[in-house]
Write a protein that holds these residues in place. Structure first.
Motif, mmCIF file in Angstrom:
data_model
loop_
_atom_site.group_PDB
_atom_site.id
_atom_site.type_symbol
_atom_site.label_atom_id
_atom_site.label_comp_id
_atom_site.label_asym_id
_atom_site.label_seq_id
_atom_site.Cartn_x
_atom_site.Cartn_y
_atom_site.Cartn_z
ATOM 1 N N UNK A 87 0.841 -1.207 0.000
ATOM 2 C CA UNK A 87 0.000 0.000 0.000
ATOM 3 C C UNK A 87 0.872 1.252 0.000
ATOM 4 N N UNK A 88 1.951 1.216 0.804
ATOM 5 C CA UNK A 88 2.879 2.351 0.863
ATOM 6 C C UNK A 88 3.584 2.547 -0.480
ATOM 7 N N UNK A 89 4.010 1.444 -1.082
ATOM 8 C CA UNK A 89 4.672 1.523 -2.381
ATOM 9 C C UNK A 89 3.751 2.133 -3.432
ATOM 10 N N UNK A 90 2.482 1.729 -3.400
ATOM 11 C CA UNK A 90 1.519 2.268 -4.362
ATOM 12 C C UNK A 90 1.338 3.761 -4.166
ATOM 13 N N UNK A 91 1.310 4.174 -2.894
ATOM 14 C CA UNK A 91 1.200 5.608 -2.593
ATOM 15 C C UNK A 91 2.403 6.371 -3.132
ATOM 16 N N UNK A 92 3.601 5.797 -2.946
ATOM 17 C CA UNK A 92 4.821 6.442 -3.429
ATOM 18 C C UNK A 92 4.848 6.505 -4.959
ATOM 19 N N UNK A 93 4.346 5.453 -5.611
ATOM 20 C CA UNK A 93 4.303 5.447 -7.077
ATOM 21 C C UNK A 93 3.380 6.561 -7.580
ATOM 22 N N UNK A 94 2.231 6.706 -6.910
ATOM 23 C CA UNK A 94 1.286 7.767 -7.289
ATOM 24 C C UNK A 94 1.916 9.138 -7.086
ATOM 25 N N UNK A 95 2.617 9.313 -5.949
ATOM 26 C CA UNK A 95 3.272 10.589 -5.675
ATOM 27 C C UNK A 95 4.366 10.885 -6.690
ATOM 28 N N UNK A 96 5.109 9.841 -7.065
ATOM 29 C CA UNK A 96 6.165 10.031 -8.053
ATOM 30 C C UNK A 96 5.574 10.456 -9.391
ATOM 31 N N UNK A 97 4.440 9.834 -9.762
ATOM 32 C CA UNK A 97 3.778 10.199 -11.015
ATOM 33 C C UNK A 97 3.289 11.642 -10.958
ATOM 34 N N UNK A 98 2.736 12.025 -9.802
ATOM 35 C CA UNK A 98 2.270 13.399 -9.627
ATOM 36 C C UNK A 98 3.431 14.385 -9.723
ATOM 37 N N UNK A 99 4.565 14.019 -9.113
ATOM 38 C CA UNK A 99 5.743 14.892 -9.163
ATOM 39 C C UNK A 99 6.237 15.058 -10.591
ATOM 40 N N UNK A 100 6.242 13.952 -11.344
ATOM 41 C CA UNK A 100 6.669 14.029 -12.750
ATOM 42 C C UNK A 100 5.731 14.917 -13.562
ATOM 43 N N UNK A 101 4.419 14.794 -13.282
ATOM 44 C CA UNK A 101 3.442 15.639 -13.967
ATOM 45 C C UNK A 101 3.676 17.111 -13.631
ATOM 46 N N UNK A 102 3.971 17.368 -12.338
ATOM 47 C CA UNK A 102 4.227 18.746 -11.913
ATOM 48 C C UNK A 102 5.482 19.291 -12.577
ATOM 49 N N UNK A 103 6.525 18.441 -12.708
ATOM 50 C CA UNK A 103 7.760 18.878 -13.360
ATOM 51 C C UNK A 103 7.511 19.190 -14.837
ATOM 52 N N UNK A 104 6.645 18.412 -15.480
ATOM 53 C CA UNK A 104 6.306 18.696 -16.869
ATOM 54 C C UNK A 104 5.562 20.021 -16.985
ATOM 55 N N UNK A 105 4.692 20.296 -15.993
ATOM 56 C CA UNK A 105 3.985 21.574 -15.985
ATOM 57 C C UNK A 105 4.965 22.730 -15.809
ATOM 58 N N UNK A 106 5.959 22.533 -14.919
ATOM 59 C CA UNK A 106 6.980 23.559 -14.716
ATOM 60 C C UNK A 106 7.751 23.777 -16.010
ATOM 61 N N UNK A 107 8.052 22.694 -16.713
ATOM 62 C CA UNK A 107 8.786 22.808 -17.984
ATOM 63 C C UNK A 107 7.979 23.633 -18.989
ATOM 64 N N UNK A 108 6.679 23.393 -19.028
ATOM 65 C CA UNK A 108 5.819 24.157 -19.932
ATOM 66 C C UNK A 108 5.822 25.636 -19.553
ATOM 67 N N UNK A 109 5.742 25.908 -18.242
ATOM 68 C CA UNK A 109 5.749 27.296 -17.781
ATOM 69 C C UNK A 109 7.080 27.971 -18.108
ATOM 70 N N UNK A 110 8.184 27.223 -17.970
ATOM 71 C CA UNK A 110 9.495 27.769 -18.304
ATOM 72 C C UNK A 110 9.579 28.101 -19.793
#
Length: 268
Positions: A87-110
């Motif tokens: 369950x913890x691993x799944x939570x971390x995977x979701x968070x990692x995916x969210x972080x990657x999505x956020x980084x892509x958004x930052x890249x777009x803003x840049x």
């Protein structure tokens, strides 16, 4: 004032990206640790199950039954721990995916921020429009066949026609899949394509129009194969490759420092 505002906005984005990148890295490290622990726990469970099978075949005396009970208790505890860890691993995977999505958004803003900062500027770090034909290549090729004035008109016209009528046409797909020795497939340009062959016969296959069309085709196929429209990308023009976020932020910080010094001096 607009440039100062853009510089300030991009600086905020750079600082935000740095925080998000550090958080994403922390989550990735944590996920790797949890996966190692999970693998170790699965091995321990497998070992306990093996021991239980051995003890169950030894007999029904009290000592064996007591050991079986102890092993069962340990096994149940390990299995419960494994469920929690998954369950913890799944939570971390979701968070990692969210972080990657956020980084892509930052890249777009840049990208948007740099487009404002780099208007009419020649820099090593900037924005490249992937899949866009360079009209200068067409004009230079036309200069070999036409007068200067006619070359300008014909070059611009030819470039526009190829961009709008061919490159943007998703039905035109001059690529083919080639099997490789490792049972995988590789996508390659189909140089026997009728349009490409005609272009090569008319303009040659040197570093002119033909190679420019091939370059743009490959970029579109990488960045936007379905839509086939031009995509802006952070680019290192000095080394002719995609720019890393670290390079972009270093460039931004270097551009903003003089602005901050001038602002501080003006206040004094």
């Amino acid at each position: 004032m607009e440039k100062k505002k853009a510089n300030g906005n991009v600086l905020m984005l750079a600082e935000e990206h740095k925080r998000e990148k550090e958080e994403a890295l922390r989550q990735i490290i944590e996920l790797e640790k949890q996966l190692d622990k999970k693998h170790l726990l699965e091995m321990e469970i497998e070992e306990l199950e093996g021991k239980l099978k051995v003890r169950e075949h030894l007999g029904d005396d009290d000592a064996v039954q007591t050991e079986i009970k102890v092993l069962n208790d340990k096994l149940n505890q390990k299995k419960a721990k494994l469920v929690d860890m998954e369950a913890l691993n799944q939570t971390l995977v979701v968070k990692e995916r969210q972080s990657n999505d956020e980084l892509q958004e930052v890249r777009k803003e840049l990208i948007e921020g740099l487009q404002t900062m780099l208007t009419n500027a020649r820099t090593n770090i900037g924005i490249k429009r992937m899949g866009e034909l360079d009209v200068k290549v067409f004009v230079n090729a036309c200069l070999k066949k036409f007068s200067h004035e006619d070359a300008q008109i014909n070059g611009v016209t030819l470039c526009s026609l190829w961009q709008d009528n061919n490159l943007k046409d998703s039905k035109w797909y001059p690529f083919k899949v080639i099997p490789t020795d490792n049972d995988e497939a590789e996508l390659r340009l189909n140089e026997d394509d009728e349009k490409l062959q005609s272009l090569k016969e008319q303009w040659g296959d040197d570093d002119g129009i033909y190679m420019e069309v091939v370059r743009a085709l490959k970029e579109l196929n990488e960045y936007n194969p379905s839509g086939r429209y031009v995509v802006p990308e952070l680019w290192n023009f000095k080394e002719n490759r995609k720019a890393t976020l670290k390079e972009v932020i270093s460039y931004i910080v270097g551009q903003i420092k003089p602005f901050k010094k001038n602002r501080t001096a003006s206040r004094k």
